[in-house]
Design a protein around this motif. Structure first.
Motif, PDB file in Angstrom:
ATOM      1  N   GLY A   1      43.344  43.567  44.164  1.00  0.00           N
ATOM      2  CA  GLY A   1      43.434  42.172  43.751  1.00  0.00           C
ATOM      3  C   GLY A   1      42.770  41.242  44.739  1.00  0.00           C
ATOM      4  N   SER A   2      43.313  40.046  44.903  1.00  0.00           N
ATOM      5  CA  SER A   2      42.668  39.027  45.726  1.00  0.00           C
ATOM      6  C   SER A   2      43.392  38.747  47.033  1.00  0.00           C
ATOM      7  CB  SER A   2      42.552  37.715  44.941  1.00  0.00           C
ATOM      8  OG  SER A   2      43.839  37.257  44.553  1.00  0.00           O
TER       9      SER A   2
ATOM     10  N   TYR B   1      37.380  39.892  45.220  1.00  0.00           N
ATOM     11  CA  TYR B   1      37.858  41.167  44.691  1.00  0.00           C
ATOM     12  C   TYR B   1      38.146  42.099  45.861  1.00  0.00           C
ATOM     13  CZ  TYR B   1      33.015  42.652  45.498  1.00  0.00           C
ATOM     14  OH  TYR B   1      31.799  42.919  46.065  1.00  0.00           O
TER      15      TYR B   1
ATOM     16  N   GLY C   1      48.946  45.420  43.335  1.00  0.00           N
ATOM     17  CA  GLY C   1      47.868  45.739  42.423  1.00  0.00           C
ATOM     18  C   GLY C   1      48.240  46.817  41.426  1.00  0.00           C
TER      19      GLY C   1
END
Length: 483
Positions: free
Chosen positions: A380-381, A341, A364
């Motif tokens: 986000g990732s 995250y 994002g």
């Protein structure tokens, strides 16, 4: 060392009968306290009176009343947490050891074997009682208040082994629980108290390396950014035998590790880095006998960090009840671009709730916290792609008339004085390059075992101050924080 009483109660329940979840007194320890303290002995009041006194001392509402009390709230009072004293109808009860977690209060009263009040450092029951309460809190953390209320029989059984007749014998709940369910086997070698039951089944050794970054980015030419990088190595071992030994190499192929603080079960550890080689650039060898539970083998720091994982700039200008935001972030090339995250939070103090916002971000999405006082950028990732790892966000935030509460009042964060806070977690990665070399893991006596190692890198605190406001610092750092 002995305990006179153990209490577990709720700070939320209004029902007195349901507020007290568990109570256990030890008459033998009470008699011991009476003999030791002689004329200074103070008998225990009723459970409800003791609970009400603790609620008052801990600052919780009693009968819906909230007021300033000079004895409890003034600066003259000397705090001795986790130890408190409570005034009751029988006298002052001290030293009450308190652990408060998730709306529950765990409390115990050690026996003071002296007529006068000694320094806390001389009362070993304070340390033992605190450790026992932490163990009980960890054991009950997944249970609701109703479930804890129904677990009285189990808690009595645990305390019968851990604190028989009030005498503290074992504060490790993980070592106590097997004694309730397992039978002892006759073995030739003496079995240690911290490992009362032998493991039977497949051998498995699990290591977890968790690394934390704590940083403050000021955005000033005359004030360098500061940061700290530190981590832990944890282990969970399920091995047959009474006292198996594990030997490992904690290796770093990037930055050297320093200030290693080891667990008491570690029998030997290198105080300096092993000579460098192609296979083991920076390595420390550690040998230990693992307990039953998951435990931290060692803590370490990384003193030579030169680059931050994420650099950024935060700009906020306030005009009336409207704030204009701009944030740019850049991922360092040494970082793994795959996160569990990544989120940026901008708390607004002394400005009231956010009524509306308009935003535009390159990656994002944006949202508000449930209380509408924190603007959130959910990144986000990944930071876009490996070739372009710069991302940005711009927003306009509108506030309603400020109706601040204690949680959102800050004497410094007024006007344009504000910060953004970054949160991220990167699995299978450490900034220092720290890892456990599987080839160096040895178990004695020799046995086949399954080895699992995991790594994770996360933020402990990561603040970016607004370049258009003042910064909160006690002094101007003269050098970068890693020196």
């Amino acid at each position: 060392m002995s305990l006179r009483k153990i209490l577990i109660f709720s700070t939320k329940s209004k029902d007195c009968e349901r507020q007290l979840l568990f109570s256990r007194a030890f008459p033998v320890a009470e008699k011991k306290a009476k003999q030791a303290q002689d004329k200074n002995y103070v008998s225990l009041p009723s459970d409800q009176e003791l609970v009400n006194g603790l609620l008052f001392e801990l600052g919780h509402l009693v009968d819906g009343v909230e007021m300033f009390n000079p004895r409890r709230d003034s600066c003259v009072r000397v705090e001795e947490k986790p130890v408190v004293e409570v005034s009751t109808s029988t006298g002052i009860i001290w030293p009450l050891v308190v652990v408060e977690q998730k709306g529950l209060v765990y409390c115990c009263l050690p026996v003071v074997e002296a007529k006068e009040r000694p320094p806390l450092l001389q009362i070993s029951g304070v340390t033992l009682g605190f450790t026992l309460l932490c163990g009980l809190a960890d054991y009950l953390r997944q249970n609701t208040e109703n479930e804890i209320y129904q677990m009285k029989t189990d808690l009595y059984s645990i305390l019968n082994i851990a604190v028989p007749f009030g005498k503290v014998m074992d504060v490790n709940i993980d070592a106590v629980l097997p004694k309730l369910t397992c039978k002892y086997n006759l073995i030739s070698q003496k079995q240690p108290a911290w490992k009362p039951v032998l493991h039977k089944g497949k051998n498995h050794v699990y290591f977890a390396i968790t690394e934390y970054i704590k940083a403050v980015l000021f955005g000033r030419e005359n004030v360098p950014d500061i940061w700290d990088l530190y981590g832990t190595v944890s282990c969970k071992a399920e091995l047959e035998g009474v006292t198996p030994d594990i030997t490992i190499n904690i290796t770093s192929d990037g930055l050297p590790l320093d200030n290693i603080l080891i667990h008491p079960c570690v029998q030997s550890a290198d105080t300096s880095i092993i000579s460098s080689s192609d296979n083991c650039p920076n390595s420390r060898r550690v040998r230990f006998t693992p307990p039953l539970e998951m435990f931290t083998v060692c803590h370490y720091t990384v003193p030579r960090l030169q680059q931050l994982p994420v650099s950024g700039c935060y700009e906020m200008k306030l005009t009336g009840k409207t704030a204009t935001l701009s944030v740019t972030l850049q991922l360092n090339c040494i970082m793994k671009n795959a996160m569990e995250y990544c989120e940026l939070q901008i708390p607004f103090y002394n400005k009231g709730q956010i009524s509306s916002f308009d935003s535009n971000c390159t990656l994002g999405n944006t949202m508000l916290s449930p209380d509408k006082r924190i603007f959130v950028w959910n990144i986000g990732s990944k930071f876009t792609t490996k070739t372009t790892q710069n991302i940005s966000m711009e927003a306009t935030v509108n506030f309603i008339e400020a109706q601040t509460t204690n949680a959102y009042e800050d004497p410094f964060c007024k006007g344009q004085n504000s910060y953004a806070q970054l949160f991220f977690k990167v699995p299978d990665f450490t900034h220092s390059g720290c890892y456990i070399d599987p080839k160096t893991v040895q178990v004695s006596p020799n046995a086949k075992f399954k080895l699992t190692t995991v790594q994770e890198y996360m933020t402990a605190e990561y603040k970016i101050w607004n370049i258009h406001g003042d910064i909160l610092t006690s002094n101007i750092p003269i050098s970068v924080g890693q020196t």
